[in-house]
Design a protein around this motif. Structure first.
Motif, short mmCIF file in Angstrom:
data_model
loop_
_atom_site.label_atom_id
_atom_site.label_comp_id
_atom_site.label_asym_id
_atom_site.label_seq_id
_atom_site.Cartn_x
_atom_site.Cartn_y
_atom_site.Cartn_z
N GLY A 1 -72.72 -57.52 -66.92
CA GLY A 1 -71.61 -56.94 -67.69
C GLY A 1 -70.32 -56.95 -66.90
O GLY A 1 -69.59 -55.96 -66.87
N ASN B 1 -67.66 -58.95 -67.35
CA ASN B 1 -66.50 -59.57 -67.99
C ASN B 1 -65.36 -58.58 -68.24
O ASN B 1 -64.25 -58.99 -68.55
CB ASN B 1 -66.90 -60.25 -69.31
CG ASN B 1 -67.65 -59.32 -70.24
OD1 ASN B 1 -68.81 -59.03 -69.98
ND2 ASN B 1 -67.01 -58.86 -71.30
N LYS B 2 -65.65 -57.28 -68.11
CA LYS B 2 -64.57 -56.29 -68.33
C LYS B 2 -64.96 -54.97 -67.65
O LYS B 2 -66.06 -54.82 -67.12
CB LYS B 2 -64.35 -56.09 -69.83
CG LYS B 2 -65.51 -55.38 -70.55
CD LYS B 2 -65.16 -55.14 -72.02
CE LYS B 2 -66.25 -54.34 -72.71
NZ LYS B 2 -66.00 -54.10 -74.11
N ARG C 1 -72.68 -61.54 -71.35
CA ARG C 1 -73.50 -62.04 -72.45
C ARG C 1 -72.78 -63.11 -73.23
O ARG C 1 -73.39 -63.96 -73.84
CB ARG C 1 -73.97 -60.91 -73.36
CG ARG C 1 -72.88 -60.10 -74.00
CD ARG C 1 -73.50 -59.03 -74.88
NE ARG C 1 -72.57 -57.95 -75.14
CZ ARG C 1 -72.82 -56.94 -75.92
NH1 ARG C 1 -73.99 -56.85 -76.52
NH2 ARG C 1 -71.93 -55.98 -76.10
N LEU D 1 -75.47 -64.11 -69.24
CA LEU D 1 -76.57 -63.16 -69.02
C LEU D 1 -76.49 -62.02 -70.03
O LEU D 1 -75.67 -61.10 -69.91
CB LEU D 1 -76.51 -62.62 -67.58
CG LEU D 1 -77.59 -61.63 -67.15
CD1 LEU D 1 -78.99 -62.14 -67.48
CD2 LEU D 1 -77.50 -61.38 -65.66
N VAL E 1 -78.67 -59.07 -71.10
CA VAL E 1 -79.80 -58.38 -70.46
C VAL E 1 -80.96 -58.13 -71.43
O VAL E 1 -82.07 -57.85 -71.00
CB VAL E 1 -79.36 -57.04 -69.79
CG1 VAL E 1 -78.28 -57.30 -68.76
CG2 VAL E 1 -78.92 -56.01 -70.81
N GLY F 1 -67.96 -41.80 -62.40
CA GLY F 1 -67.04 -40.81 -62.95
C GLY F 1 -66.42 -41.36 -64.22
O GLY F 1 -66.62 -42.53 -64.56
N ASN F 2 -65.69 -40.54 -64.92
CA ASN F 2 -65.12 -40.96 -66.21
C ASN F 2 -63.91 -41.87 -65.96
O ASN F 2 -62.86 -41.42 -65.52
CB ASN F 2 -64.75 -39.74 -67.05
CG ASN F 2 -64.35 -40.11 -68.46
OD1 ASN F 2 -63.71 -39.34 -69.15
ND2 ASN F 2 -64.70 -41.30 -68.94
N ASP G 1 -63.22 -49.51 -72.11
CA ASP G 1 -63.61 -49.42 -73.53
C ASP G 1 -64.64 -48.32 -73.72
O ASP G 1 -64.60 -47.58 -74.70
CB ASP G 1 -64.20 -50.76 -74.01
CG ASP G 1 -63.11 -51.80 -74.24
OD1 ASP G 1 -61.92 -51.41 -74.32
OD2 ASP G 1 -63.46 -52.99 -74.35
N1 LIG Z 1 -66.41 -45.70 -68.09
C1 LIG Z 1 -66.98 -44.55 -67.76
O1 LIG Z 1 -66.35 -43.47 -67.88
C2 LIG Z 1 -68.39 -44.51 -67.24
C3 LIG Z 1 -68.88 -43.27 -66.79
C4 LIG Z 1 -70.17 -43.20 -66.27
C5 LIG Z 1 -70.92 -44.36 -66.20
N2 LIG Z 1 -70.43 -45.56 -66.64
C6 LIG Z 1 -71.28 -46.73 -66.53
O2 LIG Z 1 -70.60 -47.78 -65.87
C7 LIG Z 1 -71.01 -49.05 -66.38
C8 LIG Z 1 -69.81 -49.83 -66.85
O3 LIG Z 1 -69.16 -49.10 -67.87
P1 LIG Z 1 -67.74 -49.52 -68.48
O4 LIG Z 1 -67.02 -48.26 -68.73
O5 LIG Z 1 -67.14 -50.60 -67.66
O6 LIG Z 1 -68.22 -50.12 -69.91
P2 LIG Z 1 -67.57 -51.25 -70.83
O7 LIG Z 1 -66.13 -51.42 -70.55
O8 LIG Z 1 -68.03 -50.93 -72.21
O9 LIG Z 1 -68.34 -52.57 -70.31
C9 LIG Z 1 -69.71 -52.70 -70.49
C10 LIG Z 1 -70.13 -54.08 -70.07
O10 LIG Z 1 -71.54 -54.22 -70.38
C11 LIG Z 1 -71.70 -55.40 -71.12
N3 LIG Z 1 -72.89 -55.41 -71.97
C12 LIG Z 1 -73.21 -54.59 -73.01
N4 LIG Z 1 -74.38 -54.98 -73.55
C13 LIG Z 1 -74.81 -56.05 -72.81
C14 LIG Z 1 -75.94 -56.88 -72.86
N5 LIG Z 1 -76.90 -56.74 -73.80
N6 LIG Z 1 -76.08 -57.87 -71.94
C15 LIG Z 1 -75.13 -58.05 -71.00
N7 LIG Z 1 -74.02 -57.31 -70.93
C16 LIG Z 1 -73.86 -56.33 -71.82
C17 LIG Z 1 -70.42 -55.54 -71.93
O11 LIG Z 1 -70.29 -56.84 -72.44
P3 LIG Z 1 -69.40 -57.17 -73.77
O12 LIG Z 1 -67.97 -57.24 -73.34
O13 LIG Z 1 -69.96 -58.48 -74.22
O14 LIG Z 1 -69.66 -56.06 -74.75
C18 LIG Z 1 -69.41 -55.20 -70.84
O15 LIG Z 1 -69.22 -56.30 -70.01
C19 LIG Z 1 -72.01 -48.74 -67.48
O16 LIG Z 1 -73.33 -48.81 -66.96
C20 LIG Z 1 -71.69 -47.32 -67.87
O17 LIG Z 1 -72.78 -46.65 -68.44
C21 LIG Z 1 -69.17 -45.64 -67.16
#
Ligand SMILES: NC(=O)c1ccc[n+]([C@@H]2O[C@H](COP(=O)([O-])OP(=O)(O)OC[C@H]3O[C@@H](n4cnc5c(N)ncnc54)[C@H](OP(=O)(O)O)[C@@H]3O)[C@@H](O)[C@H]2O)c1
Length: 241
Positions: free
Chosen positions: A10, A12-13, A35, A59, A61, A195-196, A200
């Motif tokens: 994941g 890409n962003k 993905r 990839l 997952v 952390g928060n 997206d």
């Molecule tokens: N942001 C927060 O406040 C926060 C807080 C606590 C924990 N986290 C954790 O930190 C991590 C990153 O979060 P984020 O905020 O950066 O989220 P995000 O911006 O929504 O990015 C999520 C990433 O996961 C990818 N993804 C989703 N389903 C997938 C699949 N089936 N196979 C491969 N890739 C997939 C998305 O790809 P697409 O672009 O194709 O959808 C995207 O690249 C996550 O594990 C999240 O639970 C985030």
């Protein structure tokens, strides 16, 4: 080949892309899992333009063939993997309280956040074992902490997302159990709570930057030998279960 190889799912962003950037800055060759290969390639291009060694890898997952192909490519090109960051995750649309969540929504959360993470880890483990001192980092959250969510005074107790919270609590157990299984192997396995952060997923008004969140994961991805294993850590250190 001396350059260390890292795979970030994941990437890409969001925080995943920032983890890829910071690992690139730390001298890793980074495989940016996405993905959607076009989205991954766009992120990789941006990071390469900044001077980092980054390649996009298709990839998904949840897709066994995609996971197998990624592992095959890493095996063929590098013969090992030094760092795996299991970052890909979702909050499924419709995630809700225990009394209201629909079964399919709950299943979708576990499909990506748990079954996907375990599948990727199993596929990469032979390659991680071939590295000298591999590190595995699973992205977790304060919303997976029984102590924090169980405190009625805590804001975490008011966030009604069973799919996300329960699947990430399962990720914590995966982390502890894999750390136990690999204890003494030189491979350290930890979970990171970023952390928060403004992404997206985290909401664009979140108080932390993706860079700050990524730094927690990168710290755990670059632990020295003898470092902790089987912990969930936030920026300030160990998080309560
Ligand atoms: N942001 C927060 O406040 C926060 C807080 C606590 C924990 N986290 C954790 O930190 C991590 C990153 O979060 P984020 O905020 O950066 O989220 P995000 O911006 O929504 O990015 C999520 C990433 O996961 C990818 N993804 C989703 N389903 C997938 C699949 N089936 N196979 C491969 N890739 C997939 C998305 O790809 P697409 O672009 O194709 O959808 C995207 O690249 C996550 O594990 C999240 O639970 C985030």
């Amino acid at each position: 080949m001396n350059t260390k190889i890292a795979l970030v799912t994941g990437a890409n962003k969001g925080i995943g892309k920032e983890i890829a950037r910071q690992l690139g800055a730390a001298g890793f060759t980074v495989l940016a899992g996405s993905r959607d290969l076009a989205r991954g390639a766009a992120a990789a291009k941006e990071l390469v333009a900044e001077g980092y060694e980054v390649e996009a890898v298709q990839l998904d997952v949840t897709d066994e063939a995609s996971v197998r192909a990624a592992a095959g490519r890493i095996e063929a090109e590098y013969g090992r993997l030094d760092v795996l960051v299991n970052n890909a995750a979702i909050i499924p649309p419709g995630d809700d309280a225990v009394s209201r969540i629909e079964g399919d929504v709950l299943r979708e959360a576990f499909e990506v956040n748990v079954f996907g993470l375990v599948g990727v880890t199993q596929a990469m483990l032979p390659l991680l074992r071939k590295a000298e001192q591999a590190r595995v980092v699973n992205m977790s959250t304060s919303l997976a902490s029984f102590e924090l969510v169980g405190d009625p005074e805590s804001p975490f107790s008011t966030m009604l997302m069973l799919g996300y919270n329960a699947s990430k609590a399962a990720v914590n157990m995966v982390t502890v159990m894999l750390a136990n299984e690999l204890r003494g192997s030189g491979i350290l396995v930890n979970a990171a709570d970023p952390g928060n952060c403004a992404t997206d997923m985290g909401g664009w008004d979140a108080p932390r930057t993706p860079e700050q969140g990524a730094a927690v994961a990168v710290r755990l991805a670059t632990l020295d030998a003898g470092g902790p294993t089987g912990e969930v850590q936030a920026e300030e250190g160990r998080l309560p279960w």
